[in-house]
Design a protein around this motif. Structure first.
Motif, mmCIF file in Angstrom:
data_model
loop_
_atom_site.group_PDB
_atom_site.id
_atom_site.type_symbol
_atom_site.label_atom_id
_atom_site.label_comp_id
_atom_site.label_asym_id
_atom_site.label_seq_id
_atom_site.Cartn_x
_atom_site.Cartn_y
_atom_site.Cartn_z
ATOM 1 N N GLU A 100 0.861 -1.177 0.000
ATOM 2 C CA GLU A 100 0.000 0.000 0.000
ATOM 3 C C GLU A 100 0.898 1.228 0.000
ATOM 4 N N MET A 101 1.420 1.569 -1.159
ATOM 5 C CA MET A 101 2.278 2.740 -1.272
ATOM 6 C C MET A 101 2.226 3.280 -2.693
ATOM 7 N N LYS A 102 2.744 4.455 -2.855
ATOM 8 C CA LYS A 102 2.761 5.101 -4.154
ATOM 9 C C LYS A 102 4.072 4.801 -4.875
ATOM 10 N N TRP A 136 6.009 5.517 -9.082
ATOM 11 C CA TRP A 136 5.962 6.325 -10.310
ATOM 12 C C TRP A 136 6.268 5.448 -11.506
ATOM 13 N N MET A 177 1.912 9.028 -11.260
ATOM 14 C CA MET A 177 1.911 8.351 -9.970
ATOM 15 C C MET A 177 0.914 7.189 -10.008
ATOM 16 N N VAL A 178 1.303 6.062 -9.414
ATOM 17 C CA VAL A 178 0.446 4.878 -9.408
ATOM 18 C C VAL A 178 0.419 4.284 -8.004
ATOM 19 N N ASP A 179 -0.527 3.381 -7.777
ATOM 20 C CA ASP A 179 -0.606 2.654 -6.514
ATOM 21 C C ASP A 179 0.068 1.298 -6.678
ATOM 22 N N PHE A 237 0.588 -2.814 -10.266
ATOM 23 C CA PHE A 237 0.212 -1.470 -9.845
ATOM 24 C C PHE A 237 -1.148 -1.110 -10.419
ATOM 25 N N THR A 264 -3.798 2.116 -11.642
ATOM 26 C CA THR A 264 -3.861 3.496 -12.099
ATOM 27 C C THR A 264 -5.231 3.741 -12.735
ATOM 28 N N ALA A 314 10.106 3.558 -6.848
ATOM 29 C CA ALA A 314 9.408 3.698 -5.573
ATOM 30 C C ALA A 314 10.448 3.796 -4.464
#
Length: 206
Positions: free
Chosen positions: A92-94, A96, A114-116, A127, A129, A143
């Protein structure tokens, strides 16, 4: 039968039961407490049938009472064969992603987004988006696994998308890692090993 691990200590062999083996990590439980410390390098012998025997050296990376966590790094060829066996962890983080812009008037520009980060392993990641990505597009993902200002948590890798799934308004992309430099690979490998140990420590061994 389950695997048996013997370690050599002070010119004697001590036998234990392997309770977990995945990627670089081996967990084994022994009949009694062992006089070893984190960082010790131990000669090991492991077998599951007494016919196929593996000899290797492993480093103690953690210990709890009579339970040892050992780091055993496979050879290059073994790693290539076993990479898919490495654990995958929910995240659970962002992060790129970057790839060349598809706009005709911006031939040399790079598109960043930016993506999850949804999950992560040593061989790939997923990821999420809210935008689609051009088919067969090479992607660079980056990341910071421990947050900002931790150089040992920075990863940057070239990805290849292997599947896409639309979930509500979002696009979920599963990817394999096609390229990563040695420093970032070391950061990723260390992170995966730490997560393995953390999760195994929550398991009660009777």
């Amino acid at each position: 039968m389950e695997s048996i691990l013997q370690i050599k200590r002070d010119n004697r062999m001590i036998e234990g039961q392997v309770t977990y083996e995945e990627g670089d990590l081996i967990e084994a439980v022994f009949p009694s407490l062992l006089d070893v410390t984190v960082g010790d390098q131990l000669p090991c012998l492991m077998t599951s049938d007494y016919e196929t025997i593996s000899n290797f050296e492993a480093v103690v990376v953690a210990k709890e009472k009579n339970r040892l966590f050992l780091f055993h790094s496979p050879t290059v060829s073994e790693f290539r064969e076993q990479r898919r066996r490495y654990p995958r962890f929910d995240m659970e983080m962002k992060g790129w992603i970057q790839y060349p812009s598809q706009e005709p008037d911006s031939l040399f520009s790079v598109y960043s987004q930016m993506v999850d980060l949804v999950n992560l392993s040593l061989g790939g990641l997923a990821f999420r988006t809210d935008k689609s990505i051009p088919e067969e597009q090479a992607i660079v993902f980056s990341a910071e696994l421990y947050g900002r200002n931790r150089p040992d948590g920075v990863i940057k890798a070239e990805l290849k998308i292997i599947h896409e799934r639309i979930v509500g308004p979002n696009h979920l992309f599963g990817c394999t890692i096609n390229g990563i430099n040695a420093r970032h690979f070391h950061n990723l490998r260390k992170y995966i090993l730490q997560r393995q140990i953390e999760e195994r420590r929550k398991v009660t061994i009777e």
